[in-house]
Design a protein around this motif. Structure first.
Motif, PDB file in Angstrom:
ATOM      1  N   GLU A 145       0.841  -1.214   0.000  1.00  0.00           N
ATOM      2  CA  GLU A 145       0.000   0.000   0.000  1.00  0.00           C
ATOM      3  C   GLU A 145       0.870   1.256   0.000  1.00  0.00           C
ATOM      4  O   GLU A 145       0.579   2.231  -0.669  1.00  0.00           O
ATOM      5  N   ARG A 146       1.962   1.205   0.764  1.00  0.00           N
ATOM      6  CA  ARG A 146       2.821   2.390   0.879  1.00  0.00           C
ATOM      7  C   ARG A 146       3.896   2.454  -0.202  1.00  0.00           C
ATOM      8  O   ARG A 146       4.755   3.326  -0.174  1.00  0.00           O
ATOM      9  N   GLY A 147       3.891   1.508  -1.118  1.00  0.00           N
ATOM     10  CA  GLY A 147       4.770   1.578  -2.276  1.00  0.00           C
ATOM     11  C   GLY A 147       6.191   1.084  -2.053  1.00  0.00           C
ATOM     12  O   GLY A 147       7.021   1.187  -2.950  1.00  0.00           O
TER      13      GLY A 147
ATOM     14  N   VAL B   9      -5.220  -1.210  -2.251  1.00  0.00           N
ATOM     15  CA  VAL B   9      -4.328  -1.860  -3.227  1.00  0.00           C
ATOM     16  C   VAL B   9      -5.176  -2.586  -4.273  1.00  0.00           C
ATOM     17  O   VAL B   9      -6.385  -2.764  -4.072  1.00  0.00           O
ATOM     18  N   TYR B  10      -4.542  -2.986  -5.370  1.00  0.00           N
ATOM     19  CA  TYR B  10      -5.236  -3.840  -6.339  1.00  0.00           C
ATOM     20  C   TYR B  10      -5.090  -5.294  -5.897  1.00  0.00           C
ATOM     21  O   TYR B  10      -3.993  -5.710  -5.502  1.00  0.00           O
ATOM     22  N   GLU B  11      -6.200  -6.030  -5.988  1.00  0.00           N
ATOM     23  CA  GLU B  11      -6.127  -7.469  -5.694  1.00  0.00           C
ATOM     24  C   GLU B  11      -6.262  -8.177  -7.035  1.00  0.00           C
ATOM     25  O   GLU B  11      -7.362  -8.362  -7.548  1.00  0.00           O
TER      26      GLU B  11
ATOM     27  N   ARG C 261      -3.515 -14.008  -2.072  1.00  0.00           N
ATOM     28  CA  ARG C 261      -3.846 -13.144  -3.218  1.00  0.00           C
ATOM     29  C   ARG C 261      -2.618 -12.357  -3.668  1.00  0.00           C
ATOM     30  O   ARG C 261      -1.815 -11.939  -2.821  1.00  0.00           O
TER      31      ARG C 261
ATOM     32  N   ASN D 248       0.543  -2.317  -5.722  1.00  0.00           N
ATOM     33  CA  ASN D 248       0.376  -0.907  -5.380  1.00  0.00           C
ATOM     34  C   ASN D 248      -0.275  -0.196  -6.568  1.00  0.00           C
ATOM     35  O   ASN D 248       0.097  -0.434  -7.724  1.00  0.00           O
ATOM     36  N   LYS D 249      -1.226   0.703  -6.292  1.00  0.00           N
ATOM     37  CA  LYS D 249      -1.986   1.332  -7.384  1.00  0.00           C
ATOM     38  C   LYS D 249      -1.110   2.239  -8.250  1.00  0.00           C
ATOM     39  O   LYS D 249      -1.269   2.268  -9.465  1.00  0.00           O
ATOM     40  N   ALA D 250      -0.199   2.988  -7.617  1.00  0.00           N
ATOM     41  CA  ALA D 250       0.669   3.879  -8.408  1.00  0.00           C
ATOM     42  C   ALA D 250       1.670   3.040  -9.206  1.00  0.00           C
ATOM     43  O   ALA D 250       1.924   3.329 -10.384  1.00  0.00           O
TER      44      ALA D 250
ATOM     45  N   TYR E  19       1.212   0.152 -10.383  1.00  0.00           N
ATOM     46  CA  TYR E  19       0.483  -0.438 -11.499  1.00  0.00           C
ATOM     47  C   TYR E  19       0.388   0.545 -12.661  1.00  0.00           C
ATOM     48  O   TYR E  19       0.473   0.160 -13.826  1.00  0.00           O
TER      49      TYR E  19
ATOM     50  N   GLU F  39     -10.658  -2.436  -6.792  1.00  0.00           N
ATOM     51  CA  GLU F  39      -9.473  -3.264  -6.501  1.00  0.00           C
ATOM     52  C   GLU F  39      -8.976  -4.022  -7.729  1.00  0.00           C
ATOM     53  O   GLU F  39      -8.052  -4.815  -7.615  1.00  0.00           O
ATOM     54  N   LYS F  40      -9.594  -3.858  -8.874  1.00  0.00           N
ATOM     55  CA  LYS F  40      -9.314  -4.666 -10.061  1.00  0.00           C
ATOM     56  C   LYS F  40      -9.410  -6.158  -9.709  1.00  0.00           C
ATOM     57  O   LYS F  40      -8.601  -6.972 -10.154  1.00  0.00           O
ATOM     58  N   ASN F  41     -10.350  -6.469  -8.871  1.00  0.00           N
ATOM     59  CA  ASN F  41     -10.486  -7.824  -8.351  1.00  0.00           C
ATOM     60  C   ASN F  41     -11.443  -8.620  -9.256  1.00  0.00           C
ATOM     61  O   ASN F  41     -12.623  -8.805  -8.949  1.00  0.00           O
TER      62      ASN F  41
ATOM     63  N   HIS G 199     -11.425 -11.849 -10.061  1.00  0.00           N
ATOM     64  CA  HIS G 199     -11.904 -13.128  -9.510  1.00  0.00           C
ATOM     65  C   HIS G 199     -13.037 -12.898  -8.501  1.00  0.00           C
ATOM     66  O   HIS G 199     -13.957 -13.691  -8.394  1.00  0.00           O
TER      67      HIS G 199
ATOM     68  N   PHE H 246      -1.279  10.243 -10.898  1.00  0.00           N
ATOM     69  CA  PHE H 246      -0.189   9.545 -10.194  1.00  0.00           C
ATOM     70  C   PHE H 246       1.146  10.084 -10.685  1.00  0.00           C
ATOM     71  O   PHE H 246       1.299  10.389 -11.879  1.00  0.00           O
TER      72      PHE H 246
ATOM     73  N   VAL I  14       5.408   8.401  -5.439  1.00  0.00           N
ATOM     74  CA  VAL I  14       4.332   8.592  -4.459  1.00  0.00           C
ATOM     75  C   VAL I  14       3.372   7.407  -4.606  1.00  0.00           C
ATOM     76  O   VAL I  14       2.924   7.107  -5.713  1.00  0.00           O
ATOM     77  N   SER I  15       3.091   6.738  -3.473  1.00  0.00           N
ATOM     78  CA  SER I  15       2.391   5.456  -3.568  1.00  0.00           C
ATOM     79  C   SER I  15       0.885   5.563  -3.768  1.00  0.00           C
ATOM     80  O   SER I  15       0.227   4.559  -4.003  1.00  0.00           O
TER      81      SER I  15
END
Lengths: 211, 360
Positions: free
Chosen positions: A62-64, A83-85, A181, A185-187, A189, B173-175, B177, B260, B264-265
């Motif tokens: 989450e924090r990259g 976060v992305y799962e 799973r 991290n979203k950024a 990605y 979450e792009k989940n 499944h 983004f 930076v996360s």
């Protein structure tokens, strides 16, 4: 070279997960060396692995600090990290369950005392049922709480059920099935989506093969 | 001092962004630090976090330290006026950080465009969002989504109300499944929604798949046209259509976007069309806006960090004060930063050292 950082959960599950990554084309032979190092790099494929406490993987991602990682669904449900799962790896399978002494009978006229490490999961499970509960947050040896009269039931992870049996407890309800799973991290990605999707694709092939 | 380099990263960003917004006709909106608590309670889910600092005013009214700027701007905007109201702000807001660390002060710069929002106004706001990111970082990604497209695909699944809320979280979450498992449990088809959640890419790459999922839809053509317009405006970063850019559908009704930058996360910029919020607040105007979270820039590395001072000037017990002052002034006049001390502080970094004692 900018490494793709991968956080793996320390322990048996982590080793299984690494094998999946290795088969998927992201090997790092030094990780198999018997030493106490926590960070391992393989410049030839551009990956850096590190071992962290399983419950911390989601925080690193989450924090990259990690671009991707592998975390149990229990941790994701409990802490709801942003976060992305991306993939259910279908390993480390177990379930979150409500367990209690064999002779337990729920008395709906009283507040149900629930001992657990996973207070958010427990809260949302009972909120959906409309049941009034008193959460007792414990960090370990949850099984002894009902035996000592500290709680009526426990909400905990059940793998084989052996520990429960040995403590005269039975599973009463399944809260949710759990497995490992792949998270991202979203950024990361957004900037390294190609690499992350490649890992995801290769791992899903590996997961299908192990089924 | 005029040197912009003296400013911290976030201060430089404010400087640049205010200049940018002014150039496009936005005027500054300055507001009070407090707002009536009631305003936030009524729109709790619009806020990033519902924890806020409240206190009672001298007249007994319950006030809150501002956790959000948009609500105050909307409240202070007259409804029904023709034309567009374009404002920018640079305010501190107070909200929980989301990880149990209590309430924090967050520096925010952003803009709101309220009134007859047309295609140009939307494009301009998106362009300014891209330019805002460009003024902070050489590389960036601006992700775009459209609530109308997401909701139309979600509607077609036929999921239950609880299932819909869960499905939106899965899209966020792009989940994939998760969506498929949920659809299976409810006995509906989650194929289109799962494909939408997984979708991420440039307008050209995404368009064919998106058309397949949604068929001929006005919102799709508009989204693609907007993204292409931004690409044509030679935005330096990457424009990415990604439906995991989900905002609360109770407030947002059309385009939603996030920005983004590397290092930076989380998203440093977030915004969208929020006509639904306007309606909920009894307004008939349309609105679009975004905020840049400057507090996130604090940890960004500026490359090689410069030393604490250029010259470390060490003077001795016997060095006359006027001689030290004279030497310091001579060096600073040459543009150098000077630290004059008797003993060098520990861990201080400097470019060179001058010992006055030796000179004396």
């Amino acid at each position: 070279m900018k490494y793709l950082n991968i956080a793996l959960p320390k322990g048996r599950l982590g080793e299984k997960v690494y094998t999946l990554f290795e088969k998927a084309g992201f090997p790092c032979p030094s990780i198999r060396e018997n030493n106490r190092k926590l960070i391992f790099e393989n410049p030839s494929v551009g990956v850096r692995y590190f071992w962290v406490k399983p419950s911390d993987v989601a925080i690193y991602v989450e924090r990259g600090a990690a671009d991707v990682g592998v975390a149990g669904k229990d941790i994701l449900l409990e802490y709801s990290p942003d976060v992305y799962e991306l993939l259910d790896l279908d390993i480390g399978k177990c379930r979150m369950a409500v367990a209690a002494p064999k002779d337990f009978k729920d008395d709906p006229s009283k507040t149900l005392r629930v001992a657990t490490k996973f207070k958010n999961i427990a809260k949302s499970y009972y909120a959906k049922k409309g049941r009034d509960i008193d959460i007792i947050h414990l960090n370990g040896s949850i099984e002894i709480a009902p035996i000592l009269g500290l709680s009526d039931v426990i909400v905990d992870i059940v793998e084989t059920g052996t520990t429960l049996k040995e403590n005269n407890l039975d599973v009463f309800e399944t809260v949710v099935p759990i497995s490992a799973r792949l998270i991202a991290n979203k950024a990361s990605y957004m900037f390294r989506g190609g690499e992350i999707e490649r890992i995801c694709k290769e791992l899903s092939v590996g997961t299908e093969e192990t089924k | 001092m005029k040197d912009v380099q003296l400013l911290r990263r976030e201060e430089q960003a404010i400087y640049g962004l205010r200049g940018l917004y002014r150039k496009y006709g936005y005027t500054q909106f300055k507001m009070s630090k407090f707002e009536e608590y009631d305003l936030y309670v009524r729109n709790k889910s619009f806020l990033v976090s519902d924890h806020m600092i409240t206190f009672t005013d001298a007249d007994g009214r319950l006030l809150a330290l501002k956790p959000d700027v948009t609500l105050s701007i909307v409240k202070n905007t007259k409804d029904g006026e023709t034309g567009l109201k374009k404002v920018y702000y640079n305010e501190n807001v107070y909200r929980a950080s989301g990880d149990g660390n209590g309430i924090r002060e967050i520096m925010q710069v952003g803009l709101e465009c309220i009134g007859d929002v047309d295609e140009y106004a939307v494009s301009e706001v998106l362009y300014l969002a891209a330019e805002s990111l460009a003024s902070i970082s050489d590389t960036y990604v601006l992700t775009l989504s459209d609530v109308r497209i997401l909701l139309s695909v979600l509607d077609k699944t036929g999921l239950s109300p609880e299932g819909r809320a869960q499905a939106l979280q899965y899209v966020r979450e792009k989940n994939v499944h998760g969506i498929l498992a949920l659809a299976k449990t409810e006995g509906v088809d989650g194929g289109a929604l799962s494909r939408l959640a997984a979708l991420s890419g440039t307008p050209d790459a995404v368009f064919p798949v998106l058309s397949e999922i949604t068929g001929e839809a006005e919102a799709v053509s508009e989204l693609i046209a907007l993204a292409r317009r931004l690409e044509a405006a030679e935005c330096r970063g990457r424009i990415c259509i990604d439906f995991s850019t989900v905002s609360d559908t109770k407030y947002y009704n059309g385009i939603v976007f996030k920005g983004f930058i590397p290092g930076v996360s989380t998203a440093v910029l977030s915004g969208g069309e929020y006509d639904n919020l306007m309606t909920r607040m009894g307004r008939t105007s349309k609105a679009i806006g975004f905020a840049v979270y400057l507090n996130l820039l604090e940890r960004l590395s500026d490359g090689e960090s410069e030393p604490d001072t250029d010259v470390l000037l060490i003077y001795g017990e016997a060095t006359p004060a006027e001689t030290v002052l004279c030497e310091v002034n001579r060096l600073t006049a040459g543009g150098e930063r000077v630290l004059a001390v008797k003993d060098a502080p520990e861990k201080l970094t400097y470019r060179r050292i001058v010992r006055m004692e030796e000179k004396a």
